[in-house]
Design a protein around this motif. Structure first.
Motif, PDB file in Angstrom:
ATOM      1  N   ILE A 110       0.872  -1.170   0.000  1.00  0.00           N
ATOM      2  CA  ILE A 110       0.000   0.000   0.000  1.00  0.00           C
ATOM      3  C   ILE A 110       0.911   1.223   0.000  1.00  0.00           C
ATOM      4  O   ILE A 110       1.578   1.504   0.993  1.00  0.00           O
ATOM      5  CB  ILE A 110      -0.904   0.007   1.250  1.00  0.00           C
ATOM      6  CG1 ILE A 110      -1.537  -1.369   1.494  1.00  0.00           C
ATOM      7  CG2 ILE A 110      -1.938   1.108   1.149  1.00  0.00           C
ATOM      8  CD1 ILE A 110      -2.496  -1.843   0.448  1.00  0.00           C
ATOM      9  N   ASP A 111       0.930   1.923  -1.132  1.00  0.00           N
ATOM     10  CA  ASP A 111       1.825   3.069  -1.298  1.00  0.00           C
ATOM     11  C   ASP A 111       1.735   4.070  -0.159  1.00  0.00           C
ATOM     12  O   ASP A 111       2.727   4.667   0.229  1.00  0.00           O
ATOM     13  CB  ASP A 111       1.491   3.805  -2.601  1.00  0.00           C
ATOM     14  CG  ASP A 111       2.132   3.127  -3.792  1.00  0.00           C
ATOM     15  OD1 ASP A 111       2.955   2.212  -3.563  1.00  0.00           O
ATOM     16  OD2 ASP A 111       1.810   3.500  -4.919  1.00  0.00           O
ATOM     17  N   GLU A 112       0.515   4.283   0.326  1.00  0.00           N
ATOM     18  CA  GLU A 112       0.283   5.342   1.308  1.00  0.00           C
ATOM     19  C   GLU A 112       0.773   4.961   2.700  1.00  0.00           C
ATOM     20  O   GLU A 112       0.940   5.821   3.551  1.00  0.00           O
ATOM     21  CB  GLU A 112      -1.203   5.692   1.376  1.00  0.00           C
ATOM     22  CG  GLU A 112      -1.740   6.446   0.174  1.00  0.00           C
ATOM     23  CD  GLU A 112      -2.057   5.531  -0.996  1.00  0.00           C
ATOM     24  OE1 GLU A 112      -1.834   4.300  -0.878  1.00  0.00           O
ATOM     25  OE2 GLU A 112      -2.508   6.034  -2.029  1.00  0.00           O
ATOM     26  N   LEU A 113       0.961   3.669   2.941  1.00  0.00           N
ATOM     27  CA  LEU A 113       1.344   3.247   4.283  1.00  0.00           C
ATOM     28  C   LEU A 113       2.861   3.159   4.405  1.00  0.00           C
ATOM     29  O   LEU A 113       3.573   2.987   3.421  1.00  0.00           O
ATOM     30  CB  LEU A 113       0.716   1.896   4.619  1.00  0.00           C
ATOM     31  CG  LEU A 113      -0.811   1.866   4.744  1.00  0.00           C
ATOM     32  CD1 LEU A 113      -1.280   0.472   5.120  1.00  0.00           C
ATOM     33  CD2 LEU A 113      -1.303   2.866   5.756  1.00  0.00           C
ATOM     34  N   SER A 114       3.321   3.239   5.644  1.00  0.00           N
ATOM     35  CA  SER A 114       4.753   3.211   5.894  1.00  0.00           C
ATOM     36  C   SER A 114       5.318   1.811   5.643  1.00  0.00           C
ATOM     37  O   SER A 114       4.580   0.844   5.496  1.00  0.00           O
ATOM     38  CB  SER A 114       5.009   3.593   7.346  1.00  0.00           C
ATOM     39  OG  SER A 114       4.529   2.560   8.170  1.00  0.00           O
ATOM     40  N   VAL A 115       6.641   1.743   5.602  1.00  0.00           N
ATOM     41  CA  VAL A 115       7.317   0.472   5.370  1.00  0.00           C
ATOM     42  C   VAL A 115       6.893  -0.562   6.417  1.00  0.00           C
ATOM     43  O   VAL A 115       6.508  -1.685   6.092  1.00  0.00           O
ATOM     44  CB  VAL A 115       8.846   0.669   5.421  1.00  0.00           C
ATOM     45  CG1 VAL A 115       9.546  -0.673   5.320  1.00  0.00           C
ATOM     46  CG2 VAL A 115       9.305   1.608   4.318  1.00  0.00           C
TER      47      VAL A 115
END
Lengths: 278, 354
Positions: A110-115
């Motif tokens: 999910i691009d928006e979430l952190s690593v």
């Protein structure tokens, strides 16, 4: 075991095989999507700690096979056996609980979430009694997991959209390894990646292989990658496995020849009157 | 402060230090500004402040306690509606039916109470009805697979129509309120001067905490950011979407009842409800939530609602002709959004966080 003799349609179809230390066996799997036959009578097996490479053209059924094994789709026919027991996953979650996890072509990041949120997606650590996300613990564990397999991501609280293709792939792989899965499915882990980033992933796969705990099934396009990274290669054509060989016993030339032969056969079939059915 | 004194001392120090420390001060302020702007809500806070300062400077009635009180009903209900809408917009969905639920819930409250059900029980049942609308929206969107814009547009008309049918298009007195005196019930549920504000702050706080610190919030962002990816990771994306539709409808139901208690009467007025709907969506968007999904903030929506409230209230105080009000409001929203986008771009370039 050598490949079986050509059948009437001129195909080498691999019959069910097995080894004593198989972790996963797939037998007679078939899957249709409406009129489209994705898989028909497909057989394969994976041994413990083995890296199995899957080759095949676009539309040959590789991704469908992966999705069936990891519980995202269900087969129309056939059976699967995990550690010798019947294996019928009805969801990604149930497959994962049994130790099978997949890294998809579209990465499922999910691009928006952190690593670290991505690494723990659907496996989040929460605090008690109030179930808030235990971000600090997750960040620490993510760091340890990445260090373990030698992936260097400087900052774990940036959104994964900021990372390069190789880093993203590494995170997706690390995520499945970290989930304690013992069978990993990797769908084109080297797709759209530069030489340096590809090397990073191949390195990572080699390290996981050396540990010997995890078995992997890997869809690849590049024959050289297959020969370097895999113990054994299966070729999938028109929804069946047509070649099953140890990578030590085959070569880029042989693999190329088989695929070119298929192309020639397809052209002959197109020019000639319909052949007798298989 | 420390930097300030540092700049004044160098009278005896070598001259070349002067510009250096000035630059340090400038970059320090810039870092501070950047850090502020990296808050997703940063830009809308700036724009709201500028608007408030403008009205405070150009009118003498804006910056007064009385005006603050009269501003509340413009802003608190919109903030609650927008808070719910933010959840759906992060999901990449939209709920247009909140206007209808806002209208429908107080009538259900009235009907239940009229049927002999105690006040609080009737209120709870009305909220259940509101949530049922959300459930239906969610099922049609997530399971049947109709685009939520269409589902909820249909639902908007259906529920507004249903409200007109059950009310015979006649206003009724809100149960639990009394024109002569303010009951305890009424002062809690909307009539107390700060009642709506408190409801708004509590709801916004709860929803922001859930969004930022719980699985629910994480899955909402994941579903909006990459639905296929989220489902491949094993997240039950349909459940996430349905759940958020229910929350959004519940917020609309709460606002409907709060407003009807505040005014002591339940009005079957679809055009007023539609205006509330547009305000709520505007507030969410102005607050920094993307229509495309994957990103959003409830606190931002609250500030977006405050901006809209200030704008409306300020324009009225300035004596803008009623005919011009919508025109100015519309222009102001577009200009504010343009400024918001620009500030957002600065934020992105600063490279601190998304």
């Amino acid at each position: 075991m050598p490949p079986d003799a050509p059948n009437t349609a001129g195909e080498h179809v691999v019959a069910p095989q097995s080894a004593a230390d198989d972790v996963l066996r797939v037998e007679h799997i078939a899957k249709r999507f409406g009129p489209v036959v994705a898989l028909r009578d497909l057989n394969l097996h994976v041994r413990k700690g083995e890296v199995l490479g899957l080759l095949g053209d676009n539309g040959a059924g590789k991704s469908t096979l992966m999705k069936i094994i990891c519980g995202f789709q269900r087969p129309d026919e056939g059976q699967m056996f995990l550690h010798g027991e019947s294996y019928e996953p009805h969801s990604v979650d149930s497959a994962r609980k049994l130790g099978i996890d997949a890294v998809y072509q579209d990465l499922a990041l999910i691009d928006e979430l952190s690593v670290f949120h991505n690494m723990f997606l659907n496996r989040e650590r929460v605090q008690s009694p109030v179930p808030f996300l235990a971000n600090r613990i997750m960040r620490k564990e993510a760091r340890e997991a990445l260090d373990d397999i030698g992936v260097n991501i400087p900052r774990l609280n940036v959104p994964v959209a900021r990372l390069s293709g190789g880093q993203r792939q590494a995170i997706a792989v690390a995520r499945t390894v970290h989930s304690e899965a013992d069978i990993l499915l990797l769908d084109e882990p080297l797709a759209a990646m530069g030489a340096k980033e590809g090397a990073l992933i191949l390195d990572l796969i080699a390290r996981i292989k050396d540990e010997g705990r995890v078995s992997m099934i890997m869809v690849l396009h590049n024959y050289v990658h297959v020969l370097t990274a895999c113990d054994r290669v299966n070729l999938i054509q028109d929804g069946v496995i047509t070649l099953d060989k140890a990578t030590a016993e085959t070569s880029v030339e042989e693999l190329t020849e088989i695929v070119v032969e298929e192309y020639r056969r397809a052209r002959r079939a197109a020019n000639a009157p319909p052949a007798t059915a298989a | 402060m420390a930097v300030e004194t540092g700049r004044q001392t160098p009278a005896t120090e070598p001259a070349e230090k002067g510009p250096g420390s000035a630059r340090a001060l400038g970059s320090g302020a810039w870092t501070l500004l950047k850090r502020f702007l990296t808050l997703r809500e940063g830009s809308v806070i700036v724009i709201t402040l500028v608007t408030a300062i403008y009205f405070a400077a150009t009118t003498d009635r804006f910056a007064t306690v009385d005006n603050f009180k009269s501003l509340l009903p413009y802003f608190a209900p919109v903030a609650i509606l927008a808070a719910g809408e933010v959840y759906l917009m992060i999901n990449g969905e939209i709920d247009l039916s909140i206007g209808a639920v806002y209208l429908f819930a107080p009538f259900m409250f009235y009907e239940f109470h009229n049927g002999g059900i105690p006040l609080i029980a009737a209120l709870v049942l009305a909220m259940v009805c509101a949530m049922a609308v959300g459930l239906i929206n969610g099922l049609f969107t997530a399971v049947v697979g109709i685009n939520s814009f269409i589902t909820t547009l249909g639902m908007l008309l259906t529920i507004e129509g249903l409200t007109l049918i059950i009310s015979h298009a006649q206003p009724v007195d809100t149960p639990g309120t009394d024109v002569a005196k303010q009951t305890t019930f009424a002062s809690i549920f909307g009539q107390g001067i700060y009642s709506q504000l408190i409801w708004a702050l509590v709801i916004v706080a709860v929803l922001q905490v859930v969004l930022s610190f719980t699985r629910w919030g994480l899955y909402t962002v994941a579903t909006g950011g990459n639905r296929l990816g989220a489902s491949e990771a094993g997240i039950k994306v349909r459940v996430v979407i349905i759940r958020n539709f229910i929350i959004c409808s519940l917020c609309a139901g709460i606002v409907g009842v709060l407003e009807s208690v505040r005014t002591s009467s339940v009005q079957p007025d679809p055009s007023g409800a539609n205006e509330v709907l547009f305000d709520a969506i505007s507030a969410a968007v102005i607050g920094g939530t993307l229509l495309a999904g994957g990103s959003g903030t409830v606190v931002g929506a609250l500030i977006g609602a405050l901006f809209l409230g200030i704008l409306r209230d300020g324009l009225i105080i300035k004596g803008v002709n009623a005919d011009y009000l919508s025109f100015y409001l519309g222009l102001a929203i577009i200009i504010a959004m343009a400024a918001n986008t620009y500030v957002g771009r600065v934020r992105k370039r600063s490279g601190v966080a998304a």
